[in-house]
Structure formats: C-alpha cells, structure tokens
Design a protein around this motif. Structure first.
Motif, PDB file in Angstrom:
ATOM      1  N   UNK A  66       0.841  -1.198   0.000  1.00 10.57           N
ATOM      2  CA  UNK A  66       0.000   0.000   0.000  1.00 10.57           C
ATOM      3  C   UNK A  66       0.876   1.248   0.000  1.00 10.57           C
ATOM      4  N   UNK A  67       0.504   2.262  -0.802  1.00 10.48           N
ATOM      5  CA  UNK A  67       1.383   3.420  -0.939  1.00 10.48           C
ATOM      6  C   UNK A  67       1.224   4.520   0.120  1.00 10.48           C
ATOM      7  N   UNK A  68       0.556   4.222   1.245  1.00 12.58           N
ATOM      8  CA  UNK A  68       0.568   5.177   2.357  1.00 12.58           C
ATOM      9  C   UNK A  68       0.213   4.430   3.636  1.00 12.58           C
ATOM     10  N   UNK A  69       0.524   5.024   4.761  1.00 14.06           N
ATOM     11  CA  UNK A  69       0.256   4.352   6.045  1.00 14.06           C
ATOM     12  C   UNK A  69      -1.244   4.161   6.250  1.00 14.06           C
ATOM     13  N   UNK A  70      -2.033   5.163   5.889  1.00 17.45           N
ATOM     14  CA  UNK A  70      -3.485   5.024   6.071  1.00 17.45           C
ATOM     15  C   UNK A  70      -4.049   3.882   5.219  1.00 17.45           C
ATOM     16  N   UNK A  71      -3.571   3.788   3.987  1.00 12.26           N
ATOM     17  CA  UNK A  71      -4.032   2.699   3.121  1.00 12.26           C
ATOM     18  C   UNK A  71      -3.584   1.346   3.696  1.00 12.26           C
ATOM     19  N   UNK A  72      -2.393   1.332   4.240  1.00 19.72           N
ATOM     20  CA  UNK A  72      -1.856   0.111   4.830  1.00 19.72           C
ATOM     21  C   UNK A  72      -2.731  -0.325   5.995  1.00 19.72           C
ATOM     22  N   UNK A  73      -3.080   0.619   6.841  1.00 22.47           N
ATOM     23  CA  UNK A  73      -3.947   0.312   7.979  1.00 22.47           C
ATOM     24  C   UNK A  73      -5.298  -0.222   7.513  1.00 22.47           C
ATOM     25  N   UNK A  74      -5.853   0.430   6.499  1.00 23.08           N
ATOM     26  CA  UNK A  74      -7.162   0.008   6.005  1.00 23.08           C
ATOM     27  C   UNK A  74      -7.085  -1.396   5.405  1.00 23.08           C
ATOM     28  N   UNK A 118      -4.866  -3.775   6.167  1.00 25.08           N
ATOM     29  CA  UNK A 118      -4.667  -4.760   7.236  1.00 25.08           C
ATOM     30  C   UNK A 118      -5.986  -5.032   7.944  1.00 25.08           C
TER      31      UNK A 118
END
Lengths: 313, 307
Positions: A54-62, A64
C-alpha cells in the motif's frame, strides 16, 4: 422433519440448530456456507501482500483491517456451517488446504499489482454485497445472523475499494491506463462471479426450494450490472466490448454467455486452474508450517488463541 | 523539569536534533515491527491467533502514525519519513527488521515479548515528556501495549510447556537476544543534523542521547532502561526454563542487573546507527514498491490527522 415439511416451512431465518432438519438440507446448507467461508479466507490470502505494498500508512492500515475482517468473517461462517452438524471447522480448513474445498472463481486468479486491488475490493466485494444482502433472509438462522455483521463490515470494504479506484482514476495518465487494463482483465471474471445463467446452474433449484438461496444468479447479476456499470463509467472506466452486454427494454441486462470462457470457469470450479493451485498450495504450506503450534497446544484449547470444536449454537 | 518544548518554531538546533532522533527511533521501531507482523496475516496457527496478531500489527502501525505525525511539527511529512526516505536513514532496532521464517511462531511471540517489555519501559519514561504532544500520546499507546505484553506472555507460557515449543523458543532466544540489545543502543543523528556527514554508517553521537534526557524529552537513559529490561526479561525467561545467552547479573545469583553491553554481545547490524541487515533493504523495496511504480509524490491520508 422431512424434506417436504422443510420446503413448506422454508422462510427467512426459519431454521436453527434446535430443528431436526433433513440431511439434504443440512448438506446443501453446509456446502453453501463452507464455500462462502472458504472464499473469505482465500480472498484474504490474495489481498494480504497489498498490506505491505500500500502506498501510504493510512491505506496500509485500512488493508490490514480489511484482511483481518475477512478472517473474522471466515471464523463466523465456519461456525454457522459447523452448527449444521455435517462437518467440523477443522475438516473444512483441511479440505481447503488439500484442494478439496471450493471457493469463488475470482480468488483463483493471482493479483500482482496495486491497480488490481479495486477490482477485488470494489467490484468483487460489491458483487458479494449484492448476494450477501439477500442472504440475510436465508432460512438457516446462524447464516443469516452472520450476514448481519458481514454486510455491515463489507460496506466499509467497498468504500475502501471505491476510494482506491477513484484515486487511481483521477491520478496520472499512467495510473489511469494501468487501471483500465486491470479492469479489462478482471471484468469477465467479475461477470462470472454470479455463475452460469439460471438454466445452467446445478444447485439453485434445491437451495431456493428450502429458502437457503434467495435470488437466482440472473437476478443477482442484473442487479449488480445495473448498479456497477454506471459506477465504473463515472470513474472513467470503459466497459470492454466483450462480453457483449445488452440492456433489455425492461432495464435488465442480457450477457452474451458465449463471450465468456466457461471452460476456464469450470476448471476453476474443480480447483484445477494452475495459477489458483499456486494460491491453494501456498496457503497449504503456510498452514502446515504452523502445524507444530496446533499440535503443541492441543488439549490446551481453553487459553487464548486455541479453539475447541464449536458446540451447536 | 526542563522547560516545555511546545512551540516547534522556538526550538534551537540541539533541541530539534534531540526531538527528531527520539521520535524516529520510536516511530521506526513501531512501523517496521508492524510491517513484519502483517506477514502473519492469513498465516497464523489458527483463525483466532491470526485476528489477535493482526490487531497488534494495526496498533503498532497506528502508533507509528502518531509518532511520525509529531515530526510534522519540524517539517517532515510521511513521504519524507517513509516512502521517499533513504533506507539507510531509518533508525529502528534490527530486532524488528529480521524476517520471520515461515511457521516460526516461537520467534513471533518471543520477539513480541522482548520488544513489548522494552516498549513499556520506554513509554513509562515518556509520560512526563517536556514535549506536550509526546506526553499526550503516550497514554493511548500504553493502554494498547499492555494487552500486547499479555498476549505475548500467554503464548510464551503455552509454548514453553511442550517439547518442540520449548526447543523452538530456545532457538529463537539464542538468535534474537543479541538483536534485542540494540533496542538500547544510541542513535546516529539524523541526516543533515549537526556535523554528521553523508558517510554510512554514520558515527553514533552519544551527545544526542544525553540531550534527549537533559531536555526532559524522556526521563530515563538508555542504560537505565536496559538495566530494568534485563531485570524483567531474564528472571521471566528463566522461569520458563529457557537459557539466557547473557544474563547481565552483577554477581552470580544476585538480583542486581547491570547493563554492560560489550561489542561482542551485539550483532554486526544495529539499526540505530544506520547499519541494517540485507533483509531490511528487501523489505524497504517491497513497501515502497507501489509508491515508486506509480510515480507517486505524495501519500494518501484517509483518516483525520491525530489530535
């Protein structure tokens, strides 16, 4: 209860583990719910690498959180399936690992790039939402109950997928182009998500007669196309020329079945599709690698992380 | 107590460097550990343990997000701190960057334990930080970390009970313990700070670590935290019949622990000084892959900025 009585009584949330149901019903319901549960697990398996990519931390969190939700849905659904008394969760998970468990066609295809993620998270999940919404009225109460939670969470997943799609389609020329290419590759698979047309569907009649299934493949496909063709266009995606889709005068759609690759579809349905086998076997290897943990904690099922066979609800 | 370091515009060079160094080690540890934890999603021993570890991964990611966000006050954005950062500029301990061997659940739970005890001590030392944003965020983070520690201990006790589980834990301990010491190693200052050159690995600057404590950003030294960490993890792991490669006891059998870490006890790559294992560079390539492939220049926020 005999089969005729079950058919007469069949209605939304009509049956629970307190009912003595005919074997035909219990087997059909198990097959349907197990398929659904397996699909949650294999969908999660397919999406997991994109937590990292994922290209950002927020996207990564979503991402996961989405993968975690899907494992949670699998857990709920296996429980709803187990409560029919036909198969245990362990048997279902083992069958999935061994390549005997069946799951959605779309999750047999590999997913290699971020631009493909909305094809699952928006279109496939959106298609699943259509089907799942109708299953809140299925006759097996534990299944309908599980659908309440699943539908609630899936709503967020579809929004997450839609947001990624909107971002890609308003991004650079390159992003838009790659996304269109991914869409063209996935579109026929997404149409096939709903299975063959009603006249070719093998399990539908019985499942409908006992209230397990609420709508036919054709009805669901129509409802999906009606909603998602305009959405795809809104984000700037072009609907591929094939499969040919004609809008009838009554607003429903006719899909040219011959434009779809049904040989591939049925190869997938038998778990014989090569790329899909890689995914099945990849998951199997992961499960075998932690067999030692399950062996170690056997008989110690009360502590966190273990699981005793579920009693009927 | 030192004066409040609230206004980022009023920080002098020494204060800025101390703040950045502290926050980067906090944030990088959490970010990279979360990245490793997510490897267990859809691969854990059971659906239940899968859900639990996914939860911890998201907590750590959330904490990383909170710490990186504080660095926004000194002009650093997510793209500078993660997606466009030089991988050699990350300051996390090498304990958190090591990959998991497939199926090595013993490594996962032991690593969590070693890390979570250290994390707990570190957060305790930040409760009264002179930087108000740090002090404010510690509370939320601590409440979640407490559960992580419980989770790790619960698993350790169950695995230590059986033959294969105990053996695997011992293997993991022998391998991980030297890396755990790097949690308490001093950091090299961030790129561009002070007289630091572009040479890598850059020289560790013990003054920065002193400044962090002198300015009241954190109220315990690395050595003090290391000593306390030993006094917790050593007796606990021994109680599980595990053998410690080094125990740090001042005298044989004494309950006093000294944190004297010699060169020989440390692994070659320590992370804090900018040296990393090869696995880190692979990991970095993977998590920046999409950002580079799509030629992005900014990162997407979908949640509100933390308060």
């Amino acid at each position: 209860m005999d089969l005729e009585t079950a058919k007469e009584r069949a209605g939304p949330r009509e049956f629970s583990p307190a009912d003595d149901l005919p074997e035909e019903y219990r087997k059909a319901a198990t097959r349907m719910i197990e398929f659904h549960a397996n699909s949650e697990i294999m969908g999660a398996y397919l999406e997991r690498p994109f937590i990292r990519q994922a290209p950002s931390i927020d996207r990564k969190l979503a991402f996961s959180a989405k993968v975690q939700d899907e494992i949670g849905h699998g857990q709920l659904l296996y429980r709803a399936a187990e409560s029919l008394g036909v198969k245990t969760r362990e048997e279902m998970l083992d069958d999935l690992a061994n390549g005997d468990g069946k799951f959605l066609n779309c999750f047999h295809y590999p997913m290699e790039s971020w631009v493909e993620t909305p094809m699952i998270a928006f279109f496939v999940d959106g298609a699943a939402m259509r089907r799942q919404a109708t299953l809140r009225r299925t006759s097996w109460e534990p299944y309908a109950h599980a659908m309440d939670k699943v539908c609630f969470e899936e709503g967020f997943h579809v929004k997450h997928g839609e947001d990624i799609l909107a971002e890609l389609m308003s991004g650079s020329k390159k992003e838009q182009q790659l996304t269109q290419e991914a869409f063209e590759e996935w579109w026929p698979r997404i149409i096939q998500f709903f299975g063959p047309t009603d006249d070719k569907s093998t399990h539908h009649d019985f499942a409908a007669s006992v209230g397990l299934k609420q709508q036919s493949n054709d009805q669901l496909r129509n409802a999906f196309l009606d909603q998602y063709i305009p959405k795809a266009r809104k984000y700037g995606l072009e609907i591929p020329d094939e499969p040919r889709i004609r809008e009838r005068d009554d607003g429903t759609y006719e899909v040219e079945e011959d434009d779809l690759d049904w040989d591939e579809f049925f190869t997938i349905a038998k778990n014989d599709y090569e790329p899909g086998l890689d995914q099945i076997n990849g998951r199997k290897a992961a499960q075998e690698a932690v067999q030692w943990v399950r062996d170690t904690i056997e008989g110690d099922a009360s502590a966190a992380g273990g699981h005793a066979p579920q009693a009927a609800d | 107590m030192a004066a409040s370091l609230e206004n980022p515009d009023e920080l002098d060079e020494r204060e800025r460097t101390a703040l950045k160094t502290l926050l980067k080690r906090l944030a990088d540890d959490e970010f990279v550990l979360a990245e490793r934890y997510t490897e267990w999603q859809v691969r854990a021993p059971s659906l239940e343990s899968d859900l639990a570890l996914a939860n911890n991964a998201q907590d750590e990611l959330g904490h990383a997000r909170l710490w990186y966000d504080v660095l926004g006050d000194v002009g650093l954005e997510e793209r500078d701190l993660v997606y466009e950062r030089d991988p050699g500029d990350f300051r996390h301990s090498t304990l958190v960057e090591l990959p998991f061997e497939e199926g090595d659940w013993a490594d996962a739970v032991l690593r969590s334990y070693l890390y979570d005890v250290a994390e707990d001590l570190r957060l305790e030392a930040l409760v009264d930080s002179t930087h108000p944003k740090i002090a404010d965020r510690v509370g939320k983070i601590r409440s979640e970390e407490e559960y992580h520690l419980e989770h790790a201990q619960n698993w350790l006790e169950r695995l230590a009970d059986g033959g294969e589980g105990r053996e695997r834990l011992q293997d993991a301990l022998d391998r991980l313990f030297p890396y755990a010491f790097t949690l308490f190693e001093p950091c090299a200052p961030p790129r561009g700070a002070n007289e630091a050159s572009g040479d890598e690995p850059r020289a560790v600057d013990p003054d920065v670590e002193d400044d962090i404590v002198d300015l009241g950003l954190r109220d315990a030294t690395l050595e003090e935290m290391g000593e306390e960490w030993l006094s917790i993890v050593v007796p606990y792991l021994e109680s599980l019949d595990l053998e410690l490669p080094v125990d740090g006891r001042a005298d044989d059998g004494a309950d006093e622990f000294e944190f004297e870490v010699t060169e020989a006890m440390l692994p070659e790559e320590r992370g804090r000084d900018g040296t990393h294992t090869d696995a880190w560079f692979d990991l970095y390539d993977e998590f920046t892959h999409t950002y580079r492939e799509l030629e992005r220049t900014e990162t997407t926020r979908i949640m509100d900025k933390p308060e």
